[in-house]
Every structure is written in structure tokens, then in C-alpha cells.
Design a protein around this motif. Structure first.
Motif, mmCIF file in Angstrom:
data_model
loop_
_atom_site.group_PDB
_atom_site.id
_atom_site.type_symbol
_atom_site.label_atom_id
_atom_site.label_comp_id
_atom_site.label_asym_id
_atom_site.label_seq_id
_atom_site.Cartn_x
_atom_site.Cartn_y
_atom_site.Cartn_z
ATOM 1 N N PHE A 94 -51.408 18.007 -28.586
ATOM 2 C CA PHE A 94 -50.402 17.383 -27.800
ATOM 3 C C PHE A 94 -49.670 18.158 -26.804
ATOM 4 O O PHE A 94 -49.046 17.702 -25.976
ATOM 5 N N SER A 95 -49.603 19.342 -26.703
ATOM 6 C CA SER A 95 -48.937 20.288 -26.038
ATOM 7 C C SER A 95 -49.639 20.429 -24.625
ATOM 8 O O SER A 95 -49.024 21.100 -23.550
ATOM 9 N N LEU A 96 -50.921 19.955 -24.603
ATOM 10 C CA LEU A 96 -51.777 20.232 -23.611
ATOM 11 C C LEU A 96 -51.219 19.092 -22.257
ATOM 12 O O LEU A 96 -50.585 18.045 -22.562
ATOM 13 N N ASN A 97 -51.626 19.421 -20.958
ATOM 14 C CA ASN A 97 -51.115 18.583 -20.117
ATOM 15 C C ASN A 97 -52.004 17.244 -19.703
ATOM 16 O O ASN A 97 -51.416 16.271 -19.238
ATOM 17 N N CYS A 98 -53.324 17.341 -20.273
ATOM 18 C CA CYS A 98 -54.268 16.025 -20.122
ATOM 19 C C CYS A 98 -53.775 15.142 -21.331
ATOM 20 O O CYS A 98 -53.315 15.304 -22.269
ATOM 21 N N GLN A 99 -54.399 13.691 -21.073
ATOM 22 C CA GLN A 99 -54.344 12.734 -22.139
ATOM 23 C C GLN A 99 -55.277 13.265 -23.119
ATOM 24 O O GLN A 99 -56.460 13.535 -23.133
ATOM 25 N N VAL A 100 -54.646 13.183 -24.413
ATOM 26 C CA VAL A 100 -55.430 13.608 -25.530
ATOM 27 C C VAL A 100 -55.322 12.615 -26.653
ATOM 28 O O VAL A 100 -54.092 12.199 -27.242
ATOM 29 N N PHE A 101 -56.284 12.050 -27.152
ATOM 30 C CA PHE A 101 -56.429 10.981 -28.246
ATOM 31 C C PHE A 101 -57.323 11.383 -29.298
ATOM 32 O O PHE A 101 -58.343 12.064 -28.972
ATOM 33 N N THR A 102 -56.913 11.060 -30.560
ATOM 34 C CA THR A 102 -57.710 11.604 -31.777
ATOM 35 C C THR A 102 -57.729 10.426 -32.432
ATOM 36 O O THR A 102 -56.890 9.327 -32.620
ATOM 37 N N SER A 103 -59.044 10.213 -33.507
ATOM 38 C CA SER A 103 -59.098 9.146 -34.649
ATOM 39 C C SER A 103 -58.845 9.927 -35.903
ATOM 40 O O SER A 103 -59.197 11.171 -35.947
#
Length: 367
Positions: free
Chosen positions: A305-314
Motif C-alpha cells: 500500500f506504500s506503492l504509487n499505483c492502485q493495489v487491491f488484494t483478496s
């Protein structure tokens, strides 16, 4: 560009239309990193087994299959259509934010994945629309001869109109079609369960050991493993032509993959993709923590979540359902053909001090 809304209908287990809205975050004043330009940037999707977490992630990445030349899942179109309506099309809707523009891209596919309709609009103004042998286009932006128009209207080879316009017209870098092209080519979906699978970003399969060795990342990889899992590995300095990482244990030299646990090998895969995520636009990791200790999963999420892109997990790990990591509008529940953030699943005002995992386990949230 960011994805703000997605919807799909008649896809695998989704008989009815399901919509995932990322454009309406709440006004929480904590963990603001998870919101970017008024759009939800990070989130975790929960739900019972069979609720559709995996299918939702795969559906979002359907767009890669016809707009990108990046890696695709070979068996993606197996059981593509909802079994109860095999002759009905699968309908996809994407809304993106690009600068101050809202780009809406809709299309449908038949059971073998061929396009049957396609439409694109910007701020509500049609760029093109093709459906049922009818074709319209903004002639000012894309003038074309009658013969070309007729061919696109019939579109017997099911070519994407977006791809046709990208390859047939000179476009400025800030054109919405160019932005869409760059976004889709930078999307990444992956998982590591019984087998490693991925969609997008790469064009070929890469051996992770080789990637680490050729990029001189052995020490960096050791630091990453130690930081997120507190495991210490001493890697032998590899030669550029080596194809396997070696480490030392009490003076003995062993192949790393032969002694690494399943969870540690999963971390190795994650490390590889994190090194590539500076190029990514949108990332979905399916059950990313299947082999992780619950505290390790928390540390990995902080990295992601520190990355600049949108990141989602299940995930099934409700230890992650805490305001110390995210916020209620970034934790989603999939159930009964719906997906909602926790903040919309209760009338209770959720604050930073609330134990939302305890509330979840007490059935306080209803989708």
C-alpha cells in the motif's frame, strides 16, 4: 489515470450486474494514503468461499485480453459465461479518471470471448459506439471513409474499435485513448496457490532466480525477506550466468528454493512483482496471504500500500481488517452478487478506535 468504477454482468458466478465503486471514499482523516485524487487507491476484499472474490478480480482484468499484448491466462475463457445464461453476452463497464476527464468504456463478449459490442465516451460525450451491426463515431476526431465505416459496423473479425483507432490515427500523448492504452498495458493480476499465474504487465514468463541474479538484487532480496518476515538468509554472491540462488546454512551451500518454505517462496514471487510495480497502474493479488502468518500478511500489506499505483488484494485473514492498516471504506465485502465497503454495511459511525474485526465477527456488517 485511475479506475473509479467497474461493473460486470453474466460473468461466471455473477448472474446479475455487480458494481464495484471506488469513487466515493468516506471522509476519514486517518490512513489518507489509501485515497488518491478522491479515489480509493488501496483495499482488501473479503467474503465467504465461493462469494466471488477471485471472479471479481479476473473480471476486472478482462480488458487486458483484447486491448493488450501482455501475458494472458491461457484458460481464462473456460466457464466464462454464467452457466444459467450460456447464450447471453457478458457485459463489462469501466469508468476511469484521467486528469479531470471521466472515461467510460463498455463492451460485451460472447461465450468464446469475442467482442459483440463496444462503446467509449468521455465526460458523457460519445467517442464511438458499435452494437448490433450499427456503428457511430465522432467524425470530428476520427474522420473516415464510408468503406471503413461499413467494415467497422459489421466488424466480422471482432477487432476492438479502440485498438483500430490507436493504430490508424496519430494521437497526442494526452489523448484519452493513449491514456487507456497505457493503463491497460500496465495492469497486473497474480496469485500463488498451487500454481503461479498472472495476467498483464509482462510479455513473457520470467524465472525469478534469474531476475534477481541478473539485476544484482540478492542482497536486496535478503533485506526484503528480513524486513517483512524476520527471516535471515545469507546468499552466496552469484555469477551473472547462474540460474539459481544459493545460500549458506552453517557453512553448507544449498539451493534456496529447495529449503525455502511455501510462504517464503510466495514472498519471493511478491518481491519480483514489487520490483515491477513501479511500472504498474492497477494491481490485484488474489489471496495474496494464503501461505502467510497473519503478522507477515500485515507487513506485506504495508509494503504494497506504500506503492504509487492502485493495489487491491483478496483475503480471508480478518486480522488485516483493522484501522491500523486501512480504513472502513477500503475494506470490502463480497456477498450475494454485491460488493460494498464496511462503511456502507452498517448504520454505526465507524471511528479509528473501533475494533472493526470484532464488529465483523459479530455480524455487525450486512451487505
Amino acid at each position: 489515470m485511475m479506475l473509479t468504477k467497474f461493473a460486470v454482468k453474466n460473468y461466471r458466478g455473477f448472474k446479475q450486474r455487480i458494481e464495484w465503486d471506488l469513487s466515493n471514499p468516506s471522509s476519514y482523516e486517518f490512513n489518507t494514503f489509501a485515497i488518491k485524487d478522491g479515489i480509493i487507491k488501496n483495499g482488501i476484499i473479503y467474503g465467504p468461499n465461493g462469494s466471488g472474490k477471485t471472479n471479481l478480480g479476473l473480471a476486472v482484468f478482462d480488458i487486458v485480453n483484447h486491448l493488450s499484448q501482455k501475458w494472458k491466462k491461457p484458460d481464462y475463457y473456460m466457464n466464462f459465461v454464467y452457466a444459467g445464461k450460456p447464450n447471453s453476452p457478458v457485459e463489462f463497464e469501466y469508468t476511469f479518471k484521467f486528469n479531470d476527464q471521466s472515461i467510460e468504456y463498455r463492451y460485451s463478449k460472447n461465450s468464446i470471448g469475442a467482442l459483440t459490442s463496444e462503446a467509449l465516451s468521455v465526460d458523457g460525450c460519445m467517442i464511438f459506439s458499435r452494437r448490433d451491426d450499427a456503428f457511430e463515431i465522432d467524425d470530428k476526431q476520427f474522420p473516415m471513409e464510408d468503406a471503413t465505416r461499413k467494415n467497422l459496423m459489421v466488424n466480422a473479425n471482432r477487432v476492438s474499435i479502440v485498438n483500430f483507432l490507436l493504430t490508424s490515427y496519430p494521437l497526442a500523448e494526452d489523448n484519452c485513448l493513449m491514456a487507456l492504452h497505457h493503463f491497460v498495458n500496465s495492469m497486473l493480476w497474480f496469485k500463488h496457490l498451487d500454481t503461479r499465474e498472472f495476467i498483464g504487465l509482462e510479455t513473457n514468463i520470467t524465472l525469478i532466480d534469474t531476475f534477481i541474479i541478473q539485476n544484482n538484487l540478492a542482497d536486496d532480496f535478503a533485506d526484503f525477506i528480513n524486513k517483512v518476515s524476520e527471516q535471515s538468509f545469507q546468499f552466496v554472491t552469484p555469477n551473472i550466468n547462474d540460474n539459481a540462488l544459493l545460500c549458506t546454512i552453517d557453512g553448507a551451500v544449498v539451493v534456496f528454493n529447495q529449503i525455502a518454505s511455501t510462504g517464503t517462496q510466495s514472498l519471493m514471487l511478491l518481491y519480483f512483482w514489487i520490483k515491477r510495480m513501479n511500472e504498474a497502474s492497477f494491481v490485484f493479488i488474489d489471496e495474496f496471504d494464503a501461505f502467510y502468518h497473519f503478522k507477515l500478511a500485515f507487513e506485506v500489506c504495508k509494503q504494497l500500500f506504500s506503492l504509487n499505483c492502485q493495489v487491491f488484494t483478496s483475503s480471508h485473514n480478518t486480522y488485516l481488517m483493522t484501522n491500523d492498516l486501512l480504513r472502513p471504506d477500503c475494506n470490502f465485502i463480497v456477498s450475494d452478487n454485491k460488493i460494498k465497503p464496511l462503511s456502507e454495511c452498517t448504520d454505526k459511525e465507524l471511528r479509528f478506535g473501533h475494533n472493526i474485526e470484532k464488529l465483523f465477527r459479530g455480524d455487525a456488517f450486512q451487505v
